[in-house]
Design a protein around this motif. Structure first.
Motif, PDB file in Angstrom:
ATOM      1  N   UNK A 261       0.802  -1.221   0.000  1.00  0.00           N
ATOM      2  CA  UNK A 261       0.000   0.000   0.000  1.00  0.00           C
ATOM      3  C   UNK A 261       0.832   1.266   0.000  1.00  0.00           C
ATOM      4  N   UNK A 262       2.054   1.188   0.521  1.00  0.00           N
ATOM      5  CA  UNK A 262       2.919   2.367   0.606  1.00  0.00           C
ATOM      6  C   UNK A 262       4.184   2.249  -0.232  1.00  0.00           C
ATOM      7  N   UNK A 263       4.313   1.168  -0.983  1.00  0.00           N
ATOM      8  CA  UNK A 263       5.534   0.955  -1.754  1.00  0.00           C
ATOM      9  C   UNK A 263       5.210   0.270  -3.071  1.00  0.00           C
ATOM     10  N   UNK A 264       5.518   0.951  -4.181  1.00  0.00           N
ATOM     11  CA  UNK A 264       5.326   0.341  -5.499  1.00  0.00           C
ATOM     12  C   UNK A 264       6.284  -0.827  -5.699  1.00  0.00           C
ATOM     13  N   UNK A 265       7.465  -0.753  -5.087  1.00  0.00           N
ATOM     14  CA  UNK A 265       8.429  -1.853  -5.180  1.00  0.00           C
ATOM     15  C   UNK A 265       7.873  -3.095  -4.501  1.00  0.00           C
ATOM     16  N   UNK A 266       7.294  -2.938  -3.323  1.00  0.00           N
ATOM     17  CA  UNK A 266       6.720  -4.081  -2.616  1.00  0.00           C
ATOM     18  C   UNK A 266       5.557  -4.676  -3.412  1.00  0.00           C
ATOM     19  N   UNK A 267       4.761  -3.812  -4.029  1.00  0.00           N
ATOM     20  CA  UNK A 267       3.646  -4.307  -4.841  1.00  0.00           C
ATOM     21  C   UNK A 267       4.151  -5.110  -6.036  1.00  0.00           C
ATOM     22  N   UNK A 268       5.239  -4.634  -6.669  1.00  0.00           N
ATOM     23  CA  UNK A 268       5.812  -5.361  -7.801  1.00  0.00           C
ATOM     24  C   UNK A 268       6.388  -6.698  -7.347  1.00  0.00           C
ATOM     25  N   UNK A 269       7.036  -6.714  -6.183  1.00  0.00           N
ATOM     26  CA  UNK A 269       7.569  -7.969  -5.648  1.00  0.00           C
ATOM     27  C   UNK A 269       6.445  -8.959  -5.370  1.00  0.00           C
ATOM     28  N   UNK A 270       5.353  -8.467  -4.813  1.00  0.00           N
ATOM     29  CA  UNK A 270       4.207  -9.338  -4.532  1.00  0.00           C
ATOM     30  C   UNK A 270       3.656  -9.942  -5.815  1.00  0.00           C
ATOM     31  N   UNK A 271       3.602  -9.142  -6.879  1.00  0.00           N
ATOM     32  CA  UNK A 271       3.091  -9.643  -8.150  1.00  0.00           C
ATOM     33  C   UNK A 271       4.003 -10.729  -8.720  1.00  0.00           C
ATOM     34  N   UNK A 272       5.308 -10.547  -8.582  1.00  0.00           N
ATOM     35  CA  UNK A 272       6.260 -11.540  -9.091  1.00  0.00           C
ATOM     36  C   UNK A 272       6.101 -12.867  -8.359  1.00  0.00           C
ATOM     37  N   UNK A 273       6.025 -12.786  -7.029  1.00  0.00           N
ATOM     38  CA  UNK A 273       5.885 -14.013  -6.244  1.00  0.00           C
ATOM     39  C   UNK A 273       4.538 -14.669  -6.525  1.00  0.00           C
ATOM     40  N   UNK A 372      15.393 -11.351 -16.552  1.00  0.00           N
ATOM     41  CA  UNK A 372      14.242 -11.804 -15.778  1.00  0.00           C
ATOM     42  C   UNK A 372      13.768 -10.711 -14.820  1.00  0.00           C
ATOM     43  N   UNK A 373      12.545 -10.807 -14.446  1.00  0.00           N
ATOM     44  CA  UNK A 373      12.010  -9.877 -13.464  1.00  0.00           C
ATOM     45  C   UNK A 373      12.640 -10.204 -12.119  1.00  0.00           C
ATOM     46  N   UNK A 374      13.165  -9.207 -11.468  1.00  0.00           N
ATOM     47  CA  UNK A 374      13.892  -9.426 -10.232  1.00  0.00           C
ATOM     48  C   UNK A 374      13.200  -8.725  -9.077  1.00  0.00           C
ATOM     49  N   UNK A 375      13.297  -9.352  -7.913  1.00  0.00           N
ATOM     50  CA  UNK A 375      12.802  -8.723  -6.702  1.00  0.00           C
ATOM     51  C   UNK A 375      13.738  -7.575  -6.333  1.00  0.00           C
ATOM     52  N   UNK A 376      13.167  -6.525  -5.765  1.00  0.00           N
ATOM     53  CA  UNK A 376      13.949  -5.320  -5.513  1.00  0.00           C
ATOM     54  C   UNK A 376      13.696  -4.777  -4.115  1.00  0.00           C
ATOM     55  N   UNK A 377      14.609  -3.900  -3.706  1.00  0.00           N
ATOM     56  CA  UNK A 377      14.419  -3.067  -2.518  1.00  0.00           C
ATOM     57  C   UNK A 377      14.149  -1.639  -2.973  1.00  0.00           C
ATOM     58  N   UNK A 378      13.640  -0.822  -2.071  1.00  0.00           N
ATOM     59  CA  UNK A 378      13.489   0.599  -2.369  1.00  0.00           C
ATOM     60  C   UNK A 378      14.868   1.229  -2.510  1.00  0.00           C
ATOM     61  N   UNK A 379      14.919   2.363  -3.205  1.00  0.00           N
ATOM     62  CA  UNK A 379      16.202   3.005  -3.469  1.00  0.00           C
ATOM     63  C   UNK A 379      16.927   3.357  -2.187  1.00  0.00           C
TER      64      UNK A 379
END
Length: 395
Positions: A261-273, A372-379
């Protein structure tokens, strides 16, 4: 028949040509009596054309400097004006005079200057509308803290961990983290964990490597869990990444979704998993998993993927993987030692050329690089503190 005039030199001209010639003579300005007319020299048609002289060394020539191509963005005008406004507030003559004095009044204008300096530090830290400049960010964080903006403690702590104004010194972050607990406890807990993680020795493979040692355990997990429970999105993302590394996608998905909800990176990681981008079940035996992981680590040091190139470590890991039954590691070792130096030592120039080979087949070939799509951290751990309008301007 056309009429012609016969002249004394026996040239015959048409009548209309004679009329035109007489009319042209009437247009010539009459020459006054006594005026001498200088004879004109007829140009030598056959003379060569002289080239224009090259400019002398005394002539000043302005050099043509290349100008970079710029893309016009209407938003740039707003960015420039807003940056100028923040700078006027944070660096006014009155503020500079107060900073030089020993008195630190806490007027509203003084605190506004501190908040403006804090925002400028976040802007330069993330490159929001401006090129990223860590040293400039550090200067603004110092100014903000001097002006009473206590939230700038987070900026000073992160700069100590990351090394904004020099080499990273995570051990010095504690002096800023300790008072930050009273301002932003979740962030202080995460930064404390991050400083400890940066100070941990590098995890390397050992000959007696066991399957459960492939992924190093989290250091001070209680700090990370406490920060996550307090709502820090960066702690939640870190726990999600750790769960993925431990082959626990369901747990990872929960962590990522909590922060989404507060991080686009976390949302993208959730979608990948959720889409199964990460492996869920591995049918290989434990020995095969160990061999594959050793091979993967060897290739990382061989190619410099996320780590510094270390050929000695790569060879050691290739040998361990070969001992565990990895055919690819055995083929790589055979190629490495196929072209030794005169003294029998490894030719590291040849070794370097082998890094991009695909050894999954019996006949080696160049590997096909995929993205490949990779999991990420915030900047940075401070990105959620940057105002939303500036987050959209990050380069």
């Amino acid at each position: 028949m056309r009429q012609t005039f016969s002249l004394s030199w026996h040239v015959q001209l048409p009548v209309h040509a004679v009329v035109v010639a007489i009319w042209a003579l009437t247009l010539v300005t009459p020459v006054q009596a006594g005026t001498q007319i200088a004879p004109t020299e007829s140009p030598d048609i056959g003379a060569p054309i002289e080239p224009s002289p090259w400019p002398s060394s005394d002539m000043a020539l302005d050099p043509i400097e290349p100008r970079p191509l710029q893309r016009f963005d209407p938003q740039d005008l707003d960015t420039t004006s807003e940056l100028a406004a923040l700078t006027r507030i944070a660096d006014s003559p009155a503020v500079r005079a107060q900073l030089k004095s020993k008195r630190r009044p806490r007027s509203s204008a003084y605190l506004s200057a501190g908040n403006a300096a804090w925002t400028l530090g976040l802007i330069y830290l993330h490159g929001a509308g401006v090129p990223q400049d860590l040293s400039q960010a550090h200067l603004w964080f110092e100014r903000a803290l001097a002006l009473g903006a206590r939230q700038a403690l987070a900026g000073m702590a992160w700069c100590a961990i990351e090394g904004c104004a020099g080499l990273p010194e995570p051990s010095k972050a504690e002096q800023w983290i300790r008072p930050l607990r009273a301002i932003n406890r979740p962030l202080a807990l995460y930064l404390q964990w991050l400083a400890l993680d940066r100070l941990r020795p590098l995890h390397t493979a050992t000959p007696d490597l066991q399957n459960n040692d492939l992924e190093p355990p989290l250091i001070a997990p209680e700090l990370l869990i406490s920060a996550a429970r307090a709502g820090n999105i960066h702690a939640l993302i870190e726990l999600g990444l750790n769960a993925v590394a431990k082959q626990q996608p369901d747990k990872a998905l929960k962590y990522f979704q909590q922060a989404a909800g507060d991080s686009a990176i976390a949302a993208a990681n959730a979608a990948i998993v959720a889409q199964g981008e990460q492996p869920r079940n591995d049918p290989r035996s434990d020995a095969s998993k160990v061999a594959a992981e050793l091979l993967n680590q060897a290739q990382r040091f061989h190619r410099g993927s996320g780590v510094s190139v270390n050929y000695s470590e790569a060879i050691r890991l290739y040998r361990l993987a070969d001992a565990k039954g990895s055919k690819e590691a055995g083929r790589m070792l055979a190629l490495i030692y196929s072209r030794p130096l005169v003294g029998g030592n490894v030719d590291f120039s040849w070794f370097s050329q082998l890094s991009e080979l695909d050894l999954t087949q019996s006949t080696p070939g160049l590997r096909i690089k995929t993205a490949p799509r990779q999991l990420q951290r915030e900047r940075t751990p401070l990105i959620d503190l940057l105002p939303e309008k500036w987050r959209t301007r990050i380069y």
